[in-house]
Design a protein around this motif. Structure first.
Motif, PDB file in Angstrom:
ATOM      1  N   LYS A 257       9.318   8.521   1.397  1.00 52.23           N
ATOM      2  CA  LYS A 257       9.070   7.559   0.319  1.00 52.23           C
ATOM      3  C   LYS A 257       8.900   6.150   0.888  1.00 52.23           C
ATOM      4  CE  LYS A 257      11.676  10.128  -3.203  1.00 52.23           C
ATOM      5  NZ  LYS A 257      12.858  10.114  -4.090  1.00 52.23           N
ATOM      6  N   ALA A 258       9.694   5.814   1.906  1.00 55.43           N
ATOM      7  CA  ALA A 258       9.582   4.484   2.522  1.00 55.43           C
ATOM      8  C   ALA A 258       8.223   4.325   3.198  1.00 55.43           C
ATOM      9  CB  ALA A 258      10.714   4.275   3.515  1.00 55.43           C
ATOM     10  N   ARG A 259       7.755   5.377   3.868  1.00 56.29           N
ATOM     11  CA  ARG A 259       6.444   5.294   4.510  1.00 56.29           C
ATOM     12  C   ARG A 259       5.337   5.164   3.456  1.00 56.29           C
ATOM     13  NH1 ARG A 259       8.755   9.050   8.226  1.00 56.29           N
ATOM     14  NH2 ARG A 259       7.915  10.846   7.068  1.00 56.29           N
ATOM     15  N   ALA A 260       5.510   5.842   2.312  1.00 56.45           N
ATOM     16  CA  ALA A 260       4.523   5.729   1.232  1.00 56.45           C
ATOM     17  C   ALA A 260       4.474   4.301   0.701  1.00 56.45           C
ATOM     18  CB  ALA A 260       4.859   6.710   0.109  1.00 56.45           C
ATOM     19  N   GLN A 261       5.654   3.677   0.545  1.00 53.75           N
ATOM     20  CA  GLN A 261       5.684   2.299   0.046  1.00 53.75           C
ATOM     21  C   GLN A 261       5.069   1.340   1.061  1.00 53.75           C
ATOM     22  OE1 GLN A 261       7.043   0.948  -3.196  1.00 53.75           O
ATOM     23  NE2 GLN A 261       5.484  -0.387  -2.313  1.00 53.75           N
ATOM     24  N   ALA A 262       5.353   1.548   2.353  1.00 56.19           N
ATOM     25  CA  ALA A 262       4.765   0.680   3.379  1.00 56.19           C
ATOM     26  C   ALA A 262       3.241   0.813   3.387  1.00 56.19           C
ATOM     27  CB  ALA A 262       5.343   1.038   4.748  1.00 56.19           C
ATOM     28  N   ARG A 263       2.768   2.029   3.216  1.00 56.68           N
ATOM     29  CA  ARG A 263       1.321   2.238   3.161  1.00 56.68           C
ATOM     30  C   ARG A 263       0.729   1.564   1.933  1.00 56.68           C
ATOM     31  NH1 ARG A 263      -1.442   8.278   3.093  1.00 56.68           N
ATOM     32  NH2 ARG A 263      -3.632   7.598   3.211  1.00 56.68           N
ATOM     33  N   ALA A 264       1.419   1.659   0.802  1.00 55.39           N
ATOM     34  CA  ALA A 264       0.950   1.005  -0.418  1.00 55.39           C
ATOM     35  C   ALA A 264       0.905  -0.511  -0.234  1.00 55.39           C
ATOM     36  CB  ALA A 264       1.853   1.378  -1.593  1.00 55.39           C
ATOM     37  N   ASP A 265       1.946  -1.083   0.410  1.00 56.95           N
ATOM     38  CA  ASP A 265       1.987  -2.531   0.631  1.00 56.95           C
ATOM     39  C   ASP A 265       0.792  -2.993   1.460  1.00 56.95           C
ATOM     40  OD1 ASP A 265       4.342  -2.612  -0.804  1.00 56.95           O
ATOM     41  OD2 ASP A 265       5.642  -2.693   0.976  1.00 56.95           O
TER      42      ASP A 265
END
Length: 283
Positions: A257-265
């Motif tokens: 989930k953290a990697r998904a948020q970083a990618r979204a950012d």
């Protein structure tokens, strides 16, 4: 009797005052030609016979440009936006001929043909088949919405090929090419491509392999573009507000989930940069 005589005298005296005066005689050198047998001279009458302020007759309206000619002109302009418009007009005719209905038009720039049966009759099969070439040219140039439409058209204009011929080398090559363009545009924050990939990753699409973590990343990016760049209150960022993204993230680890948020950012940052460059570009 005296009264009658007086009234008769009054009529005699008054009548000359309102009786129309005959026009003065016209010299022989400038006399109008004699009327024809039909009672006309063949030319416009003298100005004093015309009513005051009568407008000149309007010229006949030019016939509308045939749809085939218009599409040829759009396709030849070299502008990818014109290529996208040429595709739309051809797509409209193809859908109308298959279903008897016009395709749904999303956006105010999509033209609706007033008389599709008459307009589409000017097209030939070669022009209809060329619509995919116009669409791919617009998609490669980054015209908003063109790439998502290319996915829906399917390989060479046949969406069923994705399910009936999945192992066909030409179909595989088409999928790889289109997915590459989708990924490039989505990572730059192009909304239509980002949304197309999100729906494919989450809901499924014959051209897009399911990917829960990518679906979460793109869903977060879509939400943050709406909230941070478009000023939409988060509770109105439907369907990407809260519960839906929680459902997508179910089963993923905290690290995923953290990697998904970083990618979204990163996507949102590139989208903001892209918008800034577009605003600064001369028009």
């Amino acid at each position: 009797m005296a009264a009658c005589a007086a009234l008769g005298l009054l009529v005699v005296l008054v009548l000359p005052a309102w009786r129309p005066v005959a026009p003065p005689p016209v010299p022989a050198a400038v006399k109008a030609p004699a009327p024809s047998a039909a009672g006309t001279t063949g030319d416009a009458g003298p100005a004093w016979l015309s009513g005051p302020g009568e407008p000149a007759p309007l010229p006949a309206a030019a016939p509308p440009e045939p749809l085939a000619r218009r599409i040829e002109r759009l396709a030849a302009s070299g502008d990818p936006h014109d290529a996208f418009q040429a595709w739309w007009l051809l797509h409209t005719c193809v859908v109308f001929e298959r279903t008897g209905r016009l395709p749904q038009s999303e956006g105010t720039d999509r033209e609706v043909l007033a008389d599709p049966a008459h307009a589409c009759a000017t097209l030939n099969e070669r022009m209809k088949m060329a619509r995919i070439d116009h669409l791919e040219r617009a998609a490669r140039a980054g015209v908003d919405g063109a790439l998502a439409e290319l996915v829906e058209e399917g390989p060479f204009g046949d969406p069923t090929a994705l399910t009936t011929r999945p192992d066909d080398p030409l179909v595989k090559e088409w999928k790889a090419r289109v997915n590459g363009m989708l990924n490039d545009q989505a990572e730059q924050g192009v909304w239509s491509s980002l949304y197309e990939l999100f729906t494919g990753f989450w809901f499924g699409h014959p051209a897009i392999a399911a990917d829960r973590q990518s679906a979460l990343a793109y869903g977060m990016a879509l939400r943050d573009i709406m909230v941070k760049l478009d000023g939409v209150p988060e509770q109105q960022a439907i369907p990407f507000n809260g519960p839906f993204l929680d459902e997508i993230g179910a089963g993923l680890t905290s690290a995923e989930k953290a990697r998904a948020q970083a990618r979204a950012d990163a996507i949102v940052a590139r989208a903001a940069d892209l918008r800034g460059r577009e605003r600064a570009a001369p028009h």
